[in-house]
Design a protein around this motif. Structure first.
Motif, PDB file in Angstrom:
ATOM      1  N   GLU A 134     -31.983 -43.067  58.985  1.00  0.00           N
ATOM      2  CA  GLU A 134     -33.473 -42.899  58.774  1.00  0.00           C
ATOM      3  C   GLU A 134     -33.565 -42.350  57.318  1.00  0.00           C
ATOM      4  O   GLU A 134     -32.625 -41.800  56.959  1.00  0.00           O
ATOM      5  CB  GLU A 134     -34.146 -41.792  59.517  1.00  0.00           C
ATOM      6  CG  GLU A 134     -34.319 -42.695  61.062  1.00  0.00           C
ATOM      7  CD  GLU A 134     -32.998 -42.207  61.886  1.00  0.00           C
ATOM      8  OE1 GLU A 134     -32.109 -41.753  61.612  1.00  0.00           O
ATOM      9  OE2 GLU A 134     -32.878 -42.520  63.293  1.00  0.00           O
ATOM     10  N   ARG A 135     -34.761 -42.743  56.820  1.00  0.00           N
ATOM     11  CA  ARG A 135     -35.060 -42.355  55.488  1.00  0.00           C
ATOM     12  C   ARG A 135     -36.382 -41.614  55.462  1.00  0.00           C
ATOM     13  O   ARG A 135     -37.462 -42.274  56.088  1.00  0.00           O
ATOM     14  CB  ARG A 135     -34.788 -43.409  54.452  1.00  0.00           C
ATOM     15  CG  ARG A 135     -34.962 -42.896  53.066  1.00  0.00           C
ATOM     16  CD  ARG A 135     -34.943 -44.303  51.953  1.00  0.00           C
ATOM     17  NE  ARG A 135     -33.568 -44.770  52.245  1.00  0.00           N
ATOM     18  CZ  ARG A 135     -32.570 -44.498  51.518  1.00  0.00           C
ATOM     19  NH1 ARG A 135     -32.543 -43.330  50.528  1.00  0.00           N
ATOM     20  NH2 ARG A 135     -31.526 -45.323  51.709  1.00  0.00           N
ATOM     21  N   VAL A 136     -36.713 -40.517  54.750  1.00  0.00           N
ATOM     22  CA  VAL A 136     -38.137 -39.994  54.845  1.00  0.00           C
ATOM     23  C   VAL A 136     -38.513 -40.480  53.428  1.00  0.00           C
ATOM     24  O   VAL A 136     -38.029 -40.143  52.498  1.00  0.00           O
ATOM     25  CB  VAL A 136     -38.021 -38.364  54.861  1.00  0.00           C
ATOM     26  CG1 VAL A 136     -39.539 -37.809  54.652  1.00  0.00           C
ATOM     27  CG2 VAL A 136     -37.424 -38.006  56.155  1.00  0.00           C
ATOM     28  N   LEU A 137     -39.813 -40.934  53.518  1.00  0.00           N
ATOM     29  CA  LEU A 137     -40.708 -41.429  52.598  1.00  0.00           C
ATOM     30  C   LEU A 137     -41.988 -40.631  52.377  1.00  0.00           C
ATOM     31  O   LEU A 137     -42.665 -40.376  53.139  1.00  0.00           O
ATOM     32  CB  LEU A 137     -41.051 -42.939  52.690  1.00  0.00           C
ATOM     33  CG  LEU A 137     -41.345 -43.774  51.758  1.00  0.00           C
ATOM     34  CD1 LEU A 137     -39.935 -44.041  50.653  1.00  0.00           C
ATOM     35  CD2 LEU A 137     -41.981 -45.306  51.981  1.00  0.00           C
ATOM     36  N   ARG A 160     -34.870 -51.530  47.233  1.00  0.00           N
ATOM     37  CA  ARG A 160     -34.756 -50.155  47.214  1.00  0.00           C
ATOM     38  C   ARG A 160     -36.218 -49.679  46.490  1.00  0.00           C
ATOM     39  O   ARG A 160     -36.775 -50.426  45.557  1.00  0.00           O
ATOM     40  CB  ARG A 160     -33.817 -49.779  45.907  1.00  0.00           C
ATOM     41  CG  ARG A 160     -33.743 -48.273  45.528  1.00  0.00           C
ATOM     42  CD  ARG A 160     -32.566 -47.996  44.752  1.00  0.00           C
ATOM     43  NE  ARG A 160     -32.662 -46.449  44.240  1.00  0.00           N
ATOM     44  CZ  ARG A 160     -31.791 -45.955  43.551  1.00  0.00           C
ATOM     45  NH1 ARG A 160     -30.745 -46.851  42.865  1.00  0.00           N
ATOM     46  NH2 ARG A 160     -31.779 -44.569  43.274  1.00  0.00           N
ATOM     47  N   LEU A 161     -36.904 -48.782  47.067  1.00  0.00           N
ATOM     48  CA  LEU A 161     -38.260 -48.248  46.472  1.00  0.00           C
ATOM     49  C   LEU A 161     -37.759 -47.023  45.680  1.00  0.00           C
ATOM     50  O   LEU A 161     -37.030 -46.199  45.691  1.00  0.00           O
ATOM     51  CB  LEU A 161     -39.008 -47.760  47.786  1.00  0.00           C
ATOM     52  CG  LEU A 161     -39.327 -48.885  48.783  1.00  0.00           C
ATOM     53  CD1 LEU A 161     -39.954 -48.251  49.945  1.00  0.00           C
ATOM     54  CD2 LEU A 161     -40.294 -49.577  48.391  1.00  0.00           C
ATOM     55  N   SER A 162     -39.045 -46.978  44.754  1.00  0.00           N
ATOM     56  CA  SER A 162     -38.619 -45.848  43.566  1.00  0.00           C
ATOM     57  C   SER A 162     -40.390 -45.122  43.604  1.00  0.00           C
ATOM     58  O   SER A 162     -41.315 -45.657  44.055  1.00  0.00           O
ATOM     59  CB  SER A 162     -38.287 -46.286  42.256  1.00  0.00           C
ATOM     60  OG  SER A 162     -37.054 -47.048  42.432  1.00  0.00           O
ATOM     61  N   VAL A 188     -52.773 -49.112  55.319  1.00  0.00           N
ATOM     62  CA  VAL A 188     -53.524 -48.259  54.204  1.00  0.00           C
ATOM     63  C   VAL A 188     -52.419 -48.358  52.932  1.00  0.00           C
ATOM     64  O   VAL A 188     -51.185 -48.534  52.929  1.00  0.00           O
ATOM     65  CB  VAL A 188     -53.507 -46.745  54.659  1.00  0.00           C
ATOM     66  CG1 VAL A 188     -52.061 -46.222  55.188  1.00  0.00           C
ATOM     67  CG2 VAL A 188     -53.992 -45.891  53.625  1.00  0.00           C
ATOM     68  N   GLU A 189     -53.008 -48.448  51.864  1.00  0.00           N
ATOM     69  CA  GLU A 189     -52.345 -48.660  50.490  1.00  0.00           C
ATOM     70  C   GLU A 189     -51.937 -47.343  50.352  1.00  0.00           C
ATOM     71  O   GLU A 189     -52.681 -46.356  50.472  1.00  0.00           O
ATOM     72  CB  GLU A 189     -53.222 -49.033  49.375  1.00  0.00           C
ATOM     73  CG  GLU A 189     -52.434 -49.483  48.334  1.00  0.00           C
ATOM     74  CD  GLU A 189     -53.205 -50.075  47.157  1.00  0.00           C
ATOM     75  OE1 GLU A 189     -53.708 -49.397  46.395  1.00  0.00           O
ATOM     76  OE2 GLU A 189     -53.440 -51.338  47.432  1.00  0.00           O
ATOM     77  N   ALA A 190     -50.637 -47.308  49.819  1.00  0.00           N
ATOM     78  CA  ALA A 190     -50.037 -45.757  49.363  1.00  0.00           C
ATOM     79  C   ALA A 190     -49.086 -45.903  48.378  1.00  0.00           C
ATOM     80  O   ALA A 190     -48.811 -46.885  48.021  1.00  0.00           O
ATOM     81  CB  ALA A 190     -49.126 -45.248  50.608  1.00  0.00           C
ATOM     82  N   ARG A 191     -49.050 -44.706  47.619  1.00  0.00           N
ATOM     83  CA  ARG A 191     -48.143 -44.673  46.554  1.00  0.00           C
ATOM     84  C   ARG A 191     -46.875 -43.830  46.665  1.00  0.00           C
ATOM     85  O   ARG A 191     -47.235 -42.755  47.270  1.00  0.00           O
ATOM     86  CB  ARG A 191     -48.895 -44.212  45.102  1.00  0.00           C
ATOM     87  CG  ARG A 191     -48.120 -44.068  43.969  1.00  0.00           C
ATOM     88  CD  ARG A 191     -49.095 -43.611  42.686  1.00  0.00           C
ATOM     89  NE  ARG A 191     -49.779 -42.668  43.234  1.00  0.00           N
ATOM     90  CZ  ARG A 191     -49.411 -41.425  43.090  1.00  0.00           C
ATOM     91  NH1 ARG A 191     -48.189 -40.738  42.739  1.00  0.00           N
ATOM     92  NH2 ARG A 191     -50.212 -40.206  43.302  1.00  0.00           N
ATOM     93  N   VAL A 192     -45.854 -44.299  46.340  1.00  0.00           N
ATOM     94  CA  VAL A 192     -44.696 -43.589  46.846  1.00  0.00           C
ATOM     95  C   VAL A 192     -44.483 -42.413  45.859  1.00  0.00           C
ATOM     96  O   VAL A 192     -44.496 -42.781  44.688  1.00  0.00           O
ATOM     97  CB  VAL A 192     -43.209 -44.455  46.564  1.00  0.00           C
ATOM     98  CG1 VAL A 192     -41.961 -43.706  46.973  1.00  0.00           C
ATOM     99  CG2 VAL A 192     -43.349 -45.990  47.699  1.00  0.00           C
ATOM    100  N   VAL A 230     -38.487 -40.733  47.497  1.00  0.00           N
ATOM    101  CA  VAL A 230     -37.754 -41.356  48.737  1.00  0.00           C
ATOM    102  C   VAL A 230     -36.480 -40.455  48.776  1.00  0.00           C
ATOM    103  O   VAL A 230     -35.731 -40.211  47.889  1.00  0.00           O
ATOM    104  CB  VAL A 230     -37.032 -42.749  47.819  1.00  0.00           C
ATOM    105  CG1 VAL A 230     -36.037 -43.704  49.036  1.00  0.00           C
ATOM    106  CG2 VAL A 230     -38.260 -43.645  47.505  1.00  0.00           C
ATOM    107  N   GLY A 231     -36.489 -40.016  50.175  1.00  0.00           N
ATOM    108  CA  GLY A 231     -35.389 -39.132  50.564  1.00  0.00           C
ATOM    109  C   GLY A 231     -34.109 -39.959  50.637  1.00  0.00           C
ATOM    110  O   GLY A 231     -34.101 -40.870  50.818  1.00  0.00           O
ATOM    111  N   PRO A 232     -33.054 -39.140  50.914  1.00  0.00           N
ATOM    112  CA  PRO A 232     -31.606 -39.604  51.167  1.00  0.00           C
ATOM    113  C   PRO A 232     -31.591 -40.203  52.572  1.00  0.00           C
ATOM    114  O   PRO A 232     -32.245 -39.822  53.553  1.00  0.00           O
ATOM    115  CB  PRO A 232     -30.685 -38.436  50.779  1.00  0.00           C
ATOM    116  CG  PRO A 232     -31.599 -37.264  51.190  1.00  0.00           C
ATOM    117  CD  PRO A 232     -33.303 -37.628  50.835  1.00  0.00           C
ATOM    118  N   LYS A 233     -30.742 -41.021  52.745  1.00  0.00           N
ATOM    119  CA  LYS A 233     -30.523 -41.818  54.204  1.00  0.00           C
ATOM    120  C   LYS A 233     -29.788 -40.858  55.140  1.00  0.00           C
ATOM    121  O   LYS A 233     -28.865 -40.307  54.348  1.00  0.00           O
ATOM    122  CB  LYS A 233     -29.545 -42.994  54.144  1.00  0.00           C
ATOM    123  CG  LYS A 233     -29.505 -43.927  55.147  1.00  0.00           C
ATOM    124  CD  LYS A 233     -28.678 -44.987  55.014  1.00  0.00           C
ATOM    125  CE  LYS A 233     -29.645 -46.128  54.038  1.00  0.00           C
ATOM    126  NZ  LYS A 233     -28.748 -47.348  53.884  1.00  0.00           N
TER     127      LYS A 233
END
Length: 229
Positions: free
Chosen positions: A195-198, A150-152, A179-183, A186-189
């Motif tokens: 699919e999930r939108v990040l 799980r991502l946060s 590319v390094e990115a910061r979350v 985290v959208g709902p599944k």
């Protein structure tokens, strides 16, 4: 000359075991003065009153805000996301008073908010989660392109993108771009497909290319180890 014989004691002839025992009267003890008795009564009453006040203080309930619905980090807090309750708070617990509800609505959740939990000041922010020099990109990811872990919001990830089959042969054979990115969120599944939108924040200038490749579904997310290795 005969002398007058003294009378024998009353206990003469009485067996030793049944002779009366001398007693000491308790009345000879020192009596307390009325002033001392009054002082004792005041001390007892004061102790009882202090105990009641302490109980009253610890039992005091404070109206505070609680989370009523799931709110993802970065989302705007709406009226229906909050509820009011009254609890006995420990001084170490920081909660937002219910009277500040109108000031909280419209701000953003700094962390994911879980229903039923007390809302604390650190969980709310009025700042956008995209920092200066960053661009926000939303990428839709299939379950196979996203780790099961799980991502946060706040996690650092590597977004891997490829040109895809529609590009020219040379570009299609090129090494994947990372590319390094910061979350940020985290959208709902999705119910169908999973699919999930990040939402990720990337360095300024990297956003357009990443967004173009994400639109074609040619991206995946890699999570680094905790020590960065």
């Amino acid at each position: 000359m005969k002398t007058k014989q003294e009378a024998a004691p009353a206990t003469a002839g009485v067996p030793e075991q049944i002779k009366p025992v001398a007693t000491v009267s308790a009345r000879g003890g020192r009596r307390k003065s009325p002033a001392m008795l009054a002082l004792s009564a005041l001390l007892i009453a004061g102790g009882a009153g202090g105990g009641y006040l302490a109980w009253e203080k610890t039992g005091e309930r404070t109206p505070v805000l609680v989370v009523a619905a799931d709110v993802a980090a970065g989302d705007v807090i709406e009226e229906g996301d909050l509820a009011r309750t009254s609890v006995s708070l420990d001084p170490a617990v920081k909660a937002i008073p219910a009277e500040l509800r109108e000031k909280v609505v419209g701000k953003r959740a700094a962390v994911p908010l879980v229903p039923g939990s007390l809302l604390s000041p650190k969980q709310v922010t009025d700042r956008t989660l995209v920092r200066p020099g960053e661009q926000l990109v939303g990428i839709s990811l299939k379950p196979s392109r996203l780790p099961a872990t799980r991502l946060s919001a706040g996690d650092t990830v590597q977004v891997v993108s490829t040109p895809g089959q529609a590009a020219g042969d040379e570009e299609a054979d090129a090494q994947p771009d990372m590319v390094e990115a910061r979350v940020v969120r985290v959208g709902p599944k999705a119910e169908s497909g999973g699919e999930r939108v990040l939402d990720v924040a990337v360095p300024k200038g990297r956003g357009p290319l990443l967004a173009a490749r994400a639109a074609n579904g040619n991206v995946a997310v890699v999570v680094d180890a905790a020590d960065g290795s």
